[in-house]
Design an enzyme around this catalytic site. Structure first.
Site, PDB file in Angstrom:
ATOM      1  N   ARG A 112       0.849  -1.196   0.000  1.00 12.75           N
ATOM      2  CA  ARG A 112       0.000   0.000   0.000  1.00 12.75           C
ATOM      3  C   ARG A 112       0.876   1.235   0.000  1.00 12.75           C
ATOM      4  O   ARG A 112       1.811   1.314   0.782  1.00 12.75           O
ATOM      5  CB  ARG A 112      -0.808   0.015   1.312  1.00 12.75           C
ATOM      6  CG  ARG A 112      -2.194  -0.379   1.170  1.00 12.75           C
ATOM      7  CD  ARG A 112      -3.053  -0.295   2.355  1.00 12.75           C
ATOM      8  NE  ARG A 112      -2.765   0.559   3.496  1.00 12.75           N
ATOM      9  CZ  ARG A 112      -3.700   0.991   4.331  1.00 12.75           C
ATOM     10  NH1 ARG A 112      -4.956   0.685   4.123  1.00 12.75           N
ATOM     11  NH2 ARG A 112      -3.396   1.700   5.382  1.00 12.75           N
ATOM     12  N   THR A 116      -1.326   7.431  -0.215  1.00 13.89           N
ATOM     13  CA  THR A 116      -2.668   7.291  -0.813  1.00 13.89           C
ATOM     14  C   THR A 116      -3.414   6.047  -0.343  1.00 13.89           C
ATOM     15  O   THR A 116      -4.615   5.934  -0.566  1.00 13.89           O
ATOM     16  CB  THR A 116      -2.557   7.205  -2.344  1.00 13.89           C
ATOM     17  OG1 THR A 116      -1.827   5.998  -2.655  1.00 13.89           O
ATOM     18  CG2 THR A 116      -1.847   8.406  -2.934  1.00 13.89           C
ATOM     19  N   ASP A 210       0.007  -1.359  12.622  1.00 12.42           N
ATOM     20  CA  ASP A 210       0.571  -1.938  11.396  1.00 12.42           C
ATOM     21  C   ASP A 210       1.021  -3.364  11.697  1.00 12.42           C
ATOM     22  O   ASP A 210       2.020  -3.571  12.397  1.00 12.42           O
ATOM     23  CB  ASP A 210       1.740  -1.075  10.908  1.00 12.42           C
ATOM     24  CG  ASP A 210       2.253  -1.542   9.556  1.00 12.42           C
ATOM     25  OD1 ASP A 210       2.570  -2.742   9.411  1.00 12.42           O
ATOM     26  OD2 ASP A 210       2.331  -0.714   8.641  1.00 12.42           O
ATOM     27  N   ASP A 213       4.705  -4.377  10.671  1.00 14.92           N
ATOM     28  CA  ASP A 213       5.719  -3.778  11.545  1.00 14.92           C
ATOM     29  C   ASP A 213       5.746  -4.483  12.891  1.00 14.92           C
ATOM     30  O   ASP A 213       6.810  -4.787  13.428  1.00 14.92           O
ATOM     31  CB  ASP A 213       5.409  -2.289  11.773  1.00 14.92           C
ATOM     32  CG  ASP A 213       5.856  -1.431  10.597  1.00 14.92           C
ATOM     33  OD1 ASP A 213       6.446  -1.977   9.637  1.00 14.92           O
ATOM     34  OD2 ASP A 213       5.591  -0.219  10.633  1.00 14.92           O
TER      35      ASP A 213
HETATM   36  C1  PRP Z   1      -1.054  -4.103   4.798  1.00 13.48           C
HETATM   37  C2  PRP Z   1      -1.762  -5.415   4.996  1.00 13.48           C
HETATM   38  C3  PRP Z   1      -2.526  -5.587   3.699  1.00 13.48           C
HETATM   39  C4  PRP Z   1      -2.901  -4.168   3.375  1.00 13.48           C
HETATM   40  C5  PRP Z   1      -4.335  -3.945   3.772  1.00 13.48           C
HETATM   41  O1  PRP Z   1       0.066  -4.266   4.054  1.00 13.48           O
HETATM   42  O2  PRP Z   1      -0.908  -6.483   5.257  1.00 13.48           O
HETATM   43  O3  PRP Z   1      -1.763  -6.146   2.663  1.00 13.48           O
HETATM   44  O4  PRP Z   1      -2.044  -3.311   4.143  1.00 13.48           O
HETATM   45  O5  PRP Z   1      -4.769  -2.706   3.375  1.00 13.48           O
HETATM   46  P1  PRP Z   1      -5.842  -2.493   2.219  1.00 13.48           P
HETATM   47  O6  PRP Z   1      -6.956  -3.450   2.473  1.00 13.48           O
HETATM   48  O7  PRP Z   1      -6.230  -1.056   2.397  1.00 13.48           O
HETATM   49  O8  PRP Z   1      -5.173  -2.724   0.901  1.00 13.48           O
HETATM   50  P2  PRP Z   1       1.106  -3.113   3.658  1.00 13.48           P
HETATM   51  O9  PRP Z   1       0.886  -2.696   2.228  1.00 13.48           O
HETATM   52  O10 PRP Z   1       1.099  -2.033   4.680  1.00 13.48           O
HETATM   53  O11 PRP Z   1       2.485  -3.846   3.635  1.00 13.48           O
HETATM   54  P3  PRP Z   1       3.190  -4.833   4.682  1.00 13.48           P
HETATM   55  O12 PRP Z   1       2.632  -6.191   4.412  1.00 13.48           O
HETATM   56  O13 PRP Z   1       4.629  -4.722   4.314  1.00 13.48           O
HETATM   57  O14 PRP Z   1       2.925  -4.349   6.074  1.00 13.48           O
HETATM   58  N1  URA Z   2      -2.470  -2.418   7.340  1.00 15.74           N
HETATM   59  C1  URA Z   2      -2.250  -2.694   8.644  1.00 15.74           C
HETATM   60  O1  URA Z   2      -1.268  -3.351   8.983  1.00 15.74           O
HETATM   61  N2  URA Z   2      -3.139  -2.249   9.550  1.00 15.74           N
HETATM   62  C2  URA Z   2      -4.224  -1.511   9.208  1.00 15.74           C
HETATM   63  O2  URA Z   2      -5.009  -1.129  10.095  1.00 15.74           O
HETATM   64  C3  URA Z   2      -4.425  -1.229   7.852  1.00 15.74           C
HETATM   65  C4  URA Z   2      -3.539  -1.702   6.938  1.00 15.74           C
END
Ligand code: PRP
Ligand code: URA
Length: 218
Positions: A112, A116, A210, A213
């Protein structure tokens, strides 16, 4: 456009037992350190995988037991694989492996955008024969639904049938469930928790922060 009945039919919420609520209370707590966050998230992931397996079709099987007795039981139909949405989805791979020895696992790297909240696809590597398999799509967070929708697009482009995809997720926002189900009404979502809403940064409220993280870094 999916009907409300279809939407309800294809969301499986784990039973909200005291035990499950206790596990979520630990991982939602901002004071929980990474060791406990990983341990208790893994316990929830295991429950999600078990529920995913419950959803798979079976056929009757007659078993010869000791003494020549027969038992009419069940046998899984078809083959499965896992597909994790990297990074956070990788946290769910071990829970799947714990239940399905030597299961094949593909990866889709979607991130993500931090400004945005729109998803971007960087990489995919999937089992060659994925179109013949039931797919457990793994990602702990369903916020706007953008990442999961993009991942399903990749799976469909590789010939996977929508009704053979099971999206396993720890926490979902109503906005994400709606967007996802309007686009893919026949993909089943198996989740452990449905929260109130998204905040202005598209994070789940009350949520847990998150996930990636907290599981890997903090
Ligand atoms: C997080 C999560 C999903 C996404 C969800 O990943 O693991 O993949 O956000 O959000 P959405 O439904 O609005 O698309 P992120 O892109 O933050 O990456 P990460 O897995 O590295 O934490
Ligand atoms: N990704 C996360 O890890 N947490 C949230 O709440 C939304 C997106």
């Amino acid at each position: 456009m999916a009907t409300s009945q279809e939407i309800e039919k294809n969301v499986v919420l784990l039973p909200q037992t005291n035990q499950l609520i206790g596990l979520y209370s630990i991982i939602r707590d901002q004071k929980t350190k990474r060791g406990d966050f990983v341990f208790y998230s893994d316990r929830i992931i295991r429950l999600l995988v078990e529920e995913g397996l419950n959803q798979l079709p079976v056929e009757k099987a007659t078993i010869q037991c000791h003494g020549g007795n027969e038992y009419t039981g069940a046998k899984f139909l078809g083959k499965i694989c896992g597909v994790s949405i990297v990074r956070a989805g990788e946290s769910m791979e071990m829970g799947l492996r714990d239940c399905c020895r030597s299961v094949r696992i593909g990866k889709i790297l979607i991130q993500r955008d931090e400004e945005t909240a729109l998803p971007k696809l960087f990489y995919e590597k999937l089992p060659e024969d994925i179109s013949e398999r039931y797919v457990f799509l793994l990602d702990p967070m369903l916020a706007t639904g953008g990442s999961a929708i993009m991942a399903v697009e990749v799976l469909l482009s590789r010939g996977v049938q929508a009704d053979r995809i099971f999206f396993l997720n720890l926490l979902a926002a109503p906005e994400g469930i709606k967007a996802f189900q309007e686009k893919y009404p026949s993909v089943k979502i198996i989740t452990g928790g449905i929260d109130e809403k998204l905040d202005e940064n598209k994070y789940i409220v009350p949520g847990l922060g998150d996930f990636g993280d907290r599981y890997y870094c903090i």
